[in-house]
Design a protein around this motif. Structure first.
Motif, PDB file in Angstrom:
ATOM      1  N   PRO A   1       0.830  -1.367  -0.107  1.00 49.02           N
ATOM      2  CA  PRO A   1       0.109  -0.083   0.045  1.00 49.02           C
ATOM      3  C   PRO A   1       0.724   1.240   0.028  1.00 49.02           C
ATOM      4  CG  PRO A   1      -0.948  -1.735   1.664  1.00 49.02           C
ATOM      5  CD  PRO A   1       0.504  -2.174   1.119  1.00 49.02           C
ATOM      6  N   VAL A   2       2.083   1.163   0.582  1.00 53.38           N
ATOM      7  CA  VAL A   2       2.819   2.535   0.802  1.00 53.38           C
ATOM      8  C   VAL A   2       3.932   2.382  -0.447  1.00 53.38           C
ATOM      9  CG1 VAL A   2       2.117   3.056   3.073  1.00 53.38           C
ATOM     10  CG2 VAL A   2       4.127   1.296   2.306  1.00 53.38           C
ATOM     11  N   ALA A   3       4.023   1.391  -1.043  1.00 51.92           N
ATOM     12  CA  ALA A   3       5.251   1.251  -1.860  1.00 51.92           C
ATOM     13  C   ALA A   3       4.717   0.337  -3.254  1.00 51.92           C
ATOM     14  CB  ALA A   3       6.540   0.833  -1.377  1.00 51.92           C
ATOM     15  N   SER A   4       3.897   0.726  -3.981  1.00 47.41           N
ATOM     16  CA  SER A   4       3.222  -0.117  -5.213  1.00 47.41           C
ATOM     17  C   SER A   4       4.172  -0.222  -6.247  1.00 47.41           C
ATOM     18  CB  SER A   4       1.847   0.366  -5.460  1.00 47.41           C
ATOM     19  OG  SER A   4       2.054   1.841  -6.078  1.00 47.41           O
ATOM     20  N   ASN A   5       5.047   0.719  -6.405  1.00 49.65           N
ATOM     21  CA  ASN A   5       6.029   0.481  -7.248  1.00 49.65           C
ATOM     22  C   ASN A   5       7.127  -0.381  -7.081  1.00 49.65           C
ATOM     23  OD1 ASN A   5       7.135   2.143  -5.211  1.00 49.65           O
ATOM     24  ND2 ASN A   5       8.167   3.678  -6.208  1.00 49.65           N
ATOM     25  N   VAL A   6       7.329  -1.216  -6.003  1.00 46.48           N
ATOM     26  CA  VAL A   6       8.061  -2.222  -5.719  1.00 46.48           C
ATOM     27  C   VAL A   6       7.574  -3.664  -6.021  1.00 46.48           C
ATOM     28  CG1 VAL A   6       9.165  -1.032  -3.776  1.00 46.48           C
ATOM     29  CG2 VAL A   6       7.395  -2.749  -3.473  1.00 46.48           C
TER      30      VAL A   6
END
Length: 825
Positions: free
Chosen positions: A452-457
């Motif tokens: 949720p806080v780092a969808s780009n990973v």
């Protein structure tokens, strides 16, 4: 919300129920509806989703049929399209001779009515809803969608007169712009203010998207070819209100086509061609953010049921639901569609199918669904408790893994849900044969903990432990084909478009995939352990950095769990596991830094700490659940007494955890191996215990062996156990542990280890026999020579440090005693 409940709240009579219809749902969730009163007049009302109240908007004192309606965000203007009634004796009094009227009404207060269109073709209307902070109240924009295959945007300015009276400025000349034309299909995304439409170009279907921006400018974002046939399908609109006339009367003439997106940058096109009744149905999903499409052919769940072309596609964020009432329900994972096992496929025989409506459904904006027969408007959501119940009851592996991922993705951050999953997993640890349930839970849950806080990973961390899936799913066939990627027409991206462009770039250039694999650190970890056994060490700075990484993870983990744990973990300095944790922090951080451009280093470091902390916490929680269930206590760490059934259950669970983490090379909480060994000593016969040790299942930690030497007395059985353990401990800790056992056998082992270490690196050199032998001499020449050589090594520079408590005299005495014992002297 049903038609009856709207009518009841508006205070109307029962006879309004049949004529009451939902016309539109605006971006803010407000519902516009219409009905005919007892005089046949057309009444428009609005249901406010915030206040749960109804508001009267306008009434036409004539017999007309509303096909479309929209209201601006300030509720000052109402746009509607009406067609003449089919009843005899009534005629269109507003504009004789025309089939469809498109009107713009001032309703704050009720004032003028302006005719925008009076044509023989149908018109649909939709106000734009920009961001509130960037939209002047005087600026309004209205889309007109014509059955003649063009879309126009009207710019409407309003002014206030006589206090709060709102009127249209320059109503005689409203500026308008052509947005799109010559299209055969269009869809409106009210939430994101996007228009999708399809042009035919040399018999090829081209999907285009226009984004309406905060300043009311519109931009063509992309073009994408679609391998579908729309040549003879005519004209079709999606999500431009709830048009009963078009969707019911013309449904059988058109294929079903929907575009779905989500905030993670996905772009899906769902397509089902027109079909005749038969025993199977085919539909396709274009995963543009993945670069391929999947075509599913599914057998109908009930051969006796009547089949019509009322297949429904629903947008459920990370999933797309494909539903044919009475036949099947498919839940497609659009974030990770590579393997079929990550999607859920249910037939008409499933209990879950029976809970769903058996009427035709219309998918509206977002996840809204309209039931045509009942008039109910509801929001479709994945119900976690039903998914958990299904997970517990299904016997099929592919349904278990699909339901597990679905529960984790739709219930992120729910502690109660995680506790329920952990309880189920601890009781069904060996229930799955096609995959490792524990591995899947650890990998997927850790992934979703930071998503949720780092969808780009998402593409850089493993989502599943399953790499291939070859098991067929009955009644379903699947064909995967590569597709051409959308061609982006702009070069500056923000929000969703930035993520979509990132996904498209990844499809183009990221081969092989960049997912992290923890086995990358296996060689380094083995090297560090080997150096430790040989008494060597890397640079102090390097080792301090690795151990500091591990300490940060453990501190982060302890900070997130304020309640004390019952399981005695983290009670020792388990250097091997701390090394593994520290190495994982280092390697994962470097991996993300390489591939995540533009992300702050501190943010990446925190993501890594959270990810690994979550992984260790899940293992602790699984053990904690089993520990409390079996009512074990800290006294288990003592060696007095035999193992109970409860201890054996926990030991079995720990063995499964060890197997799961070893194959993925994942770290374990410090103290895990000590507790595992103690339970193994309690529960296993000696020969089985030694087999587990020799095969590497049980590790001899210094803490566990120290407790064993101190807690057990020197009975014959315990002596045998101690000797079997002490001969297997690593040489590095053998010297220390052996001294805790006051026994001749311990002395013999100490002497053996001392000699072994002295002779390991011994290089024979010429020397004279000038050693004083008077200190120890027996009438046994081989032993005298051996003692002479050891004494020389100890007094020379070849001797190792740290063995001042063991000398040649001690070795000689021990060897002589052992020899006399063997000879029976």
């Amino acid at each position: 919300m049903s038609a009856k409940s709207i009518a009841r709240r508006s205070g109307d009579l029962e006879n309004t129920y049949d004529s009451l219809r939902v016309l539109n749902v605006e971006r803010n969730g407000n519902i516009i509806y219409t009905y005919k009163d007892d005089k046949g007049n057309v009444v428009f009302g609005l249901y406010d989703c915030q206040t749960k109240q109804n508001e009267h908007l306008y009434i036409f004192e004539t017999d007309l049929q509303a096909i479309s309606c929209s209201i601006n965000s300030e509720r000052t203007l109402l746009a509607t399209s009406l067609v003449q009634s089919t009843k005899e004796g009534r005629r269109n009094e507003l504009q004789p001779g025309s089939k469809c009227l498109t009107l713009l009404v001032e309703i704050h207060p009720i004032n003028n009515v302006k005719v925008l269109k009076a044509v023989d073709s149908s018109i649909w209307v939709q106000f734009l809803y920009p961001h509130v902070e960037s939209h002047p109240p005087s600026e309004n924009y209205l889309l007109l969608i014509s059955e003649e295959k063009y879309i126009e945007q009207y710019h409407i300015q309003v002014i206030q007169e006589d206090g709060n009276k709102v009127v249209i400025k320059n109503s005689g000349h409203l500026p308008r712009h052509r947005v799109a034309e010559d299209f055969v299909w269009a869809q409106w995304d009210v939430l994101e203010q996007r228009l999708y439409y399809i042009n035919l170009k040399k018999s090829e279907s081209i999907l285009k998207c226009i984004q309406f921006n905060a300043d009311e400018n519109f931009t063509l974002m992309f073009e994408a070819p679609l391998d579908i046939s729309l040549n003879n399908s005519g004209f079709k609109l999606v999500n431009f209100g709830c048009d009963y006339l078009q969707d019911q009367e013309k449904l059988s003439k058109h294929p079903t086509l929907c575009v779905f997106t989500n905030n993670a940058g996905s772009l899906c096109v769902c397509y089902s061609p027109k079909f005749d009744t038969g025993d199977q149905i085919t539909y396709s999903v274009f995963y543009f953010h993945k670069g391929y499409k999947k075509t599913f052919t599914t057998a109908l769940g009930s051969a006796d049921s009547h089949v019509t072309n009322d297949i429904t596609f629903l947008n459920l964020d990370y999933y797309v639901a494909v539903y044919l009432p009475g036949h099947f329900f498919h839940l497609l994972n659009i974030q990770h569609p590579d393997l079929i096992c990550h999607s859920l496929f249910l037939t008409g025989k499933s209990d879950m199918i029976e809970r769903l409506p058996h009427n035709p459904l219309q998918s509206l904006a977002g996840s809204l669904v309209l039931d045509w027969n009942s008039g109910k408007l509801c929001r479709a959501q994945l119900h976690r408790s039903h998914l958990l119940l299904f997970l517990w009851n299904t016997p099929l592996d592919w349904e278990k893994i699909a339901a597990l991922h679905c529960v984790l993705s739709c219930g992120r951050g729910s502690q109660l849900q995680e506790d329920q999953l952990i309880l189920w997993i601890s009781e069904n640890i060996s229930a799955c044969h096609s995959f490792d349930l524990l591995q899947e839970f650890l990998i997927a849950s850790s992934y979703w903990s930071i998503y949720p806080v780092a969808s780009n990973v998402a593409k850089l961390l493993p989502y599943s432990s399953v790499l291939t899936w070859n098991t067929e799913i009955p009644g379903l066939t699947l064909v995967t084909e590569e597709i051409a990627l959308p061609f982006m027409k702009v070069h500056s991206f923000k929000g969703y478009w930035e993520k979509l462009n990132y996904n498209l770039e990844y499809v183009k250039y990221a081969k092989p995939p960049f997912q992290y694999n923890n086995s990358m650190i296996r060689n380094e970890w083995n090297s560090l352990i080997l150096e430790e056994r040989r008494g060597k060490r890397r640079s102090t700075v390097y080792m301090r950095n690795i151990l500091d990484n591990a300490m940060k993870v453990i501190s982060n983990l302890e900070a997130r769990n304020l309640e004390p744990r019952s399981v005695p973990l983290f009670k020792e300095e388990d250097n091997h596991q701390r090394l593994l944790v520290g190495l994982m922090v280092y390697e994962l951080k470097e991996h993300l830094l390489r591939h995540l451009q533009g992300v702050e280093k501190k943010k990446i470091e925190q993501m890594v700490l959270d990810y690994i902390s979550k992984l260790l916490d899940l293992i602790c929680c699984i053990l904690e659940t089993s520990w409390r269930k079996h009512e074990l206590h800290s006294w288990v760490l003592h060696f007095d007494g035999r193992g109970s059934a409860a201890e054996f259950a926990v030991f079995h669970l720990m063995t499964k955890i060890l197997e799961a983490t070893n194959s993925l090379f994942l770290p374990l909480p410090p103290g895990f191996h000590t507790l595992h060994l103690v339970l193994g000593v309690h529960c296993l016969p000696l020969h089985n215990l030694l087999q587990h040790i020799d095969n590497g299942v049980l590790l001899l930690t210094e803490t566990a062996v120290t407790r064993l030497m101190k807690d057990l007395d020197n009975t014959e059985r315990n002596e045998k156990l101690k000797f079997s353990i002490i001969v297997r401990i690593p040489l590095l800790i053998g010297q220390k542990i052996s001294r805790l056992w006051d026994h001749p056998m311990s002395s013999s082992i100490i002497a053996r280890n001392h000699v072994k270490q002295l002779l390991q690196n011994y290089k024979k050199q010429p020397r004279n026999s000038m050693i004083d032998k008077s200190s120890f001499s027996v009438e046994f020449l081989p032993l005298n020579y051996f003692i002479d050589m050891l004494t020389y090594i100890e007094t020379s520079s070849q001797a190792s440090e740290g063995h001042d408590n063991v000398d040649a005299k001690f070795v000689g005495e021990t060897a002589l005693k052992h020899t006399t014992m063997l000879l029976g002297l």
